[in-house]
Each structure stands twice: as structure tokens, then as C-alpha cells.
Design a protein around this motif. Sequence first.
Motif, PDB file in Angstrom:
ATOM      1  N   PRO A 103       0.917  -1.456  -0.191  1.00  0.00           N
ATOM      2  CA  PRO A 103       0.331   0.361   0.127  1.00  0.00           C
ATOM      3  C   PRO A 103       0.896   1.637  -0.042  1.00  0.00           C
ATOM      4  N   CYS A 104       0.015   2.420  -0.499  1.00  0.00           N
ATOM      5  CA  CYS A 104       0.970   3.770  -1.147  1.00  0.00           C
ATOM      6  C   CYS A 104       1.106   4.116   0.539  1.00  0.00           C
ATOM      7  N   ARG A 105       2.479   4.343   1.108  1.00  0.00           N
ATOM      8  CA  ARG A 105       2.795   4.819   2.222  1.00  0.00           C
ATOM      9  C   ARG A 105       3.407   6.370   2.515  1.00  0.00           C
ATOM     10  N   VAL A 106       2.406   7.337   1.997  1.00  0.00           N
ATOM     11  CA  VAL A 106       3.662   8.440   1.347  1.00  0.00           C
ATOM     12  C   VAL A 106       2.388   9.705   2.349  1.00  0.00           C
ATOM     13  N   CYS A 107       1.443   9.130   2.743  1.00  0.00           N
ATOM     14  CA  CYS A 107       0.645  10.036   3.984  1.00  0.00           C
ATOM     15  C   CYS A 107      -0.140   9.136   4.620  1.00  0.00           C
ATOM     16  N   PRO A 108      -0.776   9.364   5.775  1.00  0.00           N
ATOM     17  CA  PRO A 108      -0.488   8.562   6.966  1.00  0.00           C
ATOM     18  C   PRO A 108      -2.328   7.607   6.318  1.00  0.00           C
ATOM     19  N   ARG A 109      -2.807   7.911   5.066  1.00  0.00           N
ATOM     20  CA  ARG A 109      -4.111   7.452   4.387  1.00  0.00           C
ATOM     21  C   ARG A 109      -3.980   5.448   4.109  1.00  0.00           C
ATOM     22  N   LEU A 110      -2.851   5.675   3.606  1.00  0.00           N
ATOM     23  CA  LEU A 110      -2.280   3.547   3.046  1.00  0.00           C
ATOM     24  C   LEU A 110      -2.949   3.164   2.101  1.00  0.00           C
ATOM     25  N   CYS A 111      -3.518   3.793   1.076  1.00  0.00           N
ATOM     26  CA  CYS A 111      -4.623   3.463   0.149  1.00  0.00           C
ATOM     27  C   CYS A 111      -3.998   1.836  -0.153  1.00  0.00           C
ATOM     28  N   SER A 112      -4.845   1.429  -0.903  1.00  0.00           N
ATOM     29  CA  SER A 112      -4.118   0.321  -1.004  1.00  0.00           C
ATOM     30  C   SER A 112      -4.193   0.102  -2.384  1.00  0.00           C
ATOM     31  N   ASP A 114      -0.651   0.997  -5.789  1.00  0.00           N
ATOM     32  CA  ASP A 114       0.593   0.802  -6.296  1.00  0.00           C
ATOM     33  C   ASP A 114       1.166   1.752  -6.977  1.00  0.00           C
ATOM     34  N   ARG A 115       1.224   2.438  -6.899  1.00  0.00           N
ATOM     35  CA  ARG A 115       1.517   3.982  -7.542  1.00  0.00           C
ATOM     36  C   ARG A 115       2.998   3.883  -8.361  1.00  0.00           C
ATOM     37  N   LEU A 116       3.874   2.889  -8.165  1.00  0.00           N
ATOM     38  CA  LEU A 116       4.772   2.534  -8.837  1.00  0.00           C
ATOM     39  C   LEU A 116       4.453   2.186 -10.230  1.00  0.00           C
ATOM     40  N   LEU A 122      -6.722   7.765  -2.894  1.00  0.00           N
ATOM     41  CA  LEU A 122      -7.961   9.094  -2.904  1.00  0.00           C
ATOM     42  C   LEU A 122      -6.920  10.623  -3.324  1.00  0.00           C
ATOM     43  N   CYS A 123      -5.693  10.616  -3.370  1.00  0.00           N
ATOM     44  CA  CYS A 123      -4.539  11.454  -4.331  1.00  0.00           C
ATOM     45  C   CYS A 123      -5.072  11.858  -5.308  1.00  0.00           C
ATOM     46  N   ARG A 124      -5.536  11.042  -6.257  1.00  0.00           N
ATOM     47  CA  ARG A 124      -5.181  10.741  -7.935  1.00  0.00           C
ATOM     48  C   ARG A 124      -3.939  10.925  -7.895  1.00  0.00           C
ATOM     49  N   GLU A 205       2.839  16.546   0.221  1.00  0.00           N
ATOM     50  CA  GLU A 205       2.579  15.696   1.476  1.00  0.00           C
ATOM     51  C   GLU A 205       2.009  14.081   0.524  1.00  0.00           C
ATOM     52  N   HIS A 206       1.463  14.556  -0.800  1.00  0.00           N
ATOM     53  CA  HIS A 206       1.214  13.163  -1.712  1.00  0.00           C
ATOM     54  C   HIS A 206       2.711  12.752  -1.859  1.00  0.00           C
ATOM     55  N   VAL A 207       3.238  14.177  -3.231  1.00  0.00           N
ATOM     56  CA  VAL A 207       3.898  13.531  -4.082  1.00  0.00           C
ATOM     57  C   VAL A 207       6.128  13.864  -2.987  1.00  0.00           C
TER      58      VAL A 207
HETATM   59  S1  SF4 Z   1      -3.936   9.872  -0.771  1.00  0.00           S
HETATM   60 FE1  SF4 Z   1      -2.156   9.622  -2.284  1.00  0.00          FE
HETATM   61  S2  SF4 Z   1      -0.152   9.493  -1.188  1.00  0.00           S
HETATM   62 FE2  SF4 Z   1      -2.307   9.392   0.626  1.00  0.00          FE
HETATM   63  S3  SF4 Z   1      -1.932   6.805   0.401  1.00  0.00           S
HETATM   64 FE3  SF4 Z   1      -3.518   7.196  -0.794  1.00  0.00          FE
HETATM   65  S4  SF4 Z   1      -2.396   7.884  -3.021  1.00  0.00           S
HETATM   66 FE4  SF4 Z   1      -0.183   7.556  -1.048  1.00  0.00          FE
END
Ligand code: SF4
Length: 386
Positions: A103-112, A114-116, A122-124, A205-207
Motif C-alpha cells: 500500500p502507498c505509505r507516502v501519507c497516513p491514508r495508506l491507500c491500497s 501501487d503508485r509505482l 485518494l490523492c489521484r 504531502e503526496h509527492v
Molecule cells: S492519499 Fe495518495 S499519498 Fe496518501 S496514501 Fe493514498 S495514494 Fe498515497
Amino acid sequence: MRELRLSVKQSFNGDTEHLVGVGQLAFSGLGLFVESDEAKKGVQTFAEKRPLDFSAYRARASACLDPIPRYIDPVAKPPYVSLHRSGELGRRATRALELLGSPCRVCPRLCSVDRLSDERGLCRIGRRAMVASHFPHFGEENCLRGWKGSGTIFFSGCNLRCVFCQNFDVSWKVQGEEASAERLASMMLELQAIGCHNINFVTPEHVVPQILEALPLAVEGGLRLPIVYNTSAYDSPDSLELMDGVVDVFMPDLKLASPEATRRYLGKREYAEVAMRNVREMNRQVGELVLDERGLARRGLIVRHLVMPGLLDETEEVLRFVAEELGPGTYVNLMGQYYPAGKVERYEEINRRPELAELQRAFESADELGLKRLDQRSRQAAVGVG
Ligand code: SF4
């Protein structure tokens, strides 16, 4: 009236362009200190050629001055340059890019997601950062905008969902230029080349991984400006650890304080807990705001807070946190420019501008709590006194 010493001898060398620069310096919030006879002559000569009422500049300057300026060497290189030379910046970029995996760990939301693989949470925003605009910003604090502007890189997308978002078109609706690491680095260098005083990452925050990926390229290209991290404070501990020694000026916007208000207006009940923990960490990393001899921010913390209609208890809680946990010497910009935006038509109680009495009360609270470094330009704009 307090005055900051400028290098007038150097600036008043008969070059009219430089003289205009000094006039703008005074106008933008710095006092004018004329030291040598040669410089005084330069002022006179210039005033005859192009009359300027320096007393008016001084009056404006006195209203804008930071009450506790602290000076450091204006030519010192930002710490990220050393991090790059030691190879640490590259290692940080590698670690940061790993956070984009699922899961993305760039921010506390931890979206499931794979941004790679360019999936979006959520940040789109996927693998690459989206830049809505980059430009010299003259609306920022005096210590950031100076006289040539703050080199702003405004990222699109956001990891919060504030119903009153003041940048709705950029944060909720993804738009702009999808930027590779090379392109992001070239934007930083463009802003440095046109004279901006800092690189100001807005909504970063998301980048964070994309910024860290681009930074070594920018440093190789000659980037030497202080880096400003202009955030909602909803960052992950991983991001802040990776930014330690990279960011020169942290500028968190502490929005609201109670779980009820943050759930209703930001869509995150635990926002304040996370944000306050993060701001403590930012303060630990950079400490109180330090200016150079020109009055420009070199290192430290600037806390912003937008005063919202009918939510003065929230303002007071935010200010109490700053005064008691960060200290009365924290630089605070209490902003009075809130306007109904985003989705607030569905939230009638905040669908108006704050009244003058509310803004006055907010500044009184700051005074009562002993906060000593309030942004005076904002105070003047909000309540008419600086
Ligand atoms: S909102 Fe964006 S930066 Fe935050 S966990 Fe989700 S995908 Fe990652």
C-alpha cells in the motif's frame, strides 16, 4: 522603528537598477540603513533622478518587520547540498520511491494502490507528480516573497478533502503538467534563474518521493535556494524522516483542532492528532524561524492558521498548542482571508467570510497566549493594525 542593515554600499554603486532594487527592498518590509557617506550620496543621486519618498517606505516597513529578527550567514549553502555530496540524498530518494508501492505509505491514508504502476489512491496522483503551476509568488509572507518572489511549485491533487478548500480547482480536480524528475528539477532551476528567493513546494504531502527523486538532479544543476515545505501537516512519519535535513523551512497550515470539526470539514477525525505530532517533529528538525541579514527566511518553522467563521474555539486551541508546545517565539501567520469556496454551500455555518470582530478576537487570543512573532502584514490586512 527597527531597521535592518542592508549592504547599501554594494547596492548604491551608481547602478540605477540596483538602486531600484533597494527601493523595493524597503517597500517589501525591510528598513533602509544608510551607513557610509558614499552610500548616502548614492541615495541622494538616485532620489534626484527618480524621487522616492523613503519615509513612506519606512512607515510601511515598520509595520511589516518581524519583531525578533535573527540573522545567519546569507551565503551559507542549504544542508541538502552536503546531503547530496555524501550520497545520502540519493539514498533517501531510493527509500522514498519504495513508499509508492502497495500500500502507498507516502501519507497516513495508506491507500491500497501501487503508485509505482501508476495506480491512484485518494490523492489521484500516480507515479509522476502533477504540477498545476510554477511561478514567483508575491503573496507569501514577506520573509519568503522578498522582492523577487517565492519560487512556488504548486502540486495538483491532495490527500485531504477539506470542504472549504481555498484551492479547489487544483486540489480536488487534478490538472496541470505531469512532470518527470528531470522536468521537476528544471522547474526548480528556472525559478532560481529568475531570482526567486526559495523553492516553495505547495501541497507536497503526496509527492515527497517525486520531490526527492528530482532534487539530486536540481542540485547537480546548481540549485542552492532554501527549500520551503508548504503543507497541510497531514504527512506520514516516513516522509518527515526522509525530509530531515532536506527541508529548510517547514510551513504547516494547522487547520482545525477538535476531532468533531476535523471529521466534519476535513473528512479525517484524527487530523489534529496527526498534524500536531508532525508539527512537533518539524519544529524539532528546524527550530524557530531564522532570517538572513536581508530579512529572508533561511531555516525554521512558520505555522499558518486560517481563521474560519464561527470556529474561534478551534483557532484558540491551535494557538494554544503552538504557544504551549512549540513556544512563544514560533513564527505564526494568522490568516484572515477565508472565503466560501469548494463545497461550503452544503455547510451553511461556514458559508460566509469571518466578521471583523471574529478576526480581532483571534489576534487577541494570540496576544493573550503570549505569541510574540505574529505575521504583521496579515494582522494589518485582517484587522487594520500591525
Ligand atoms: S492519499 Fe495518495 S499519498 Fe496518501 S496514501 Fe493514498 S495514494 Fe498515497
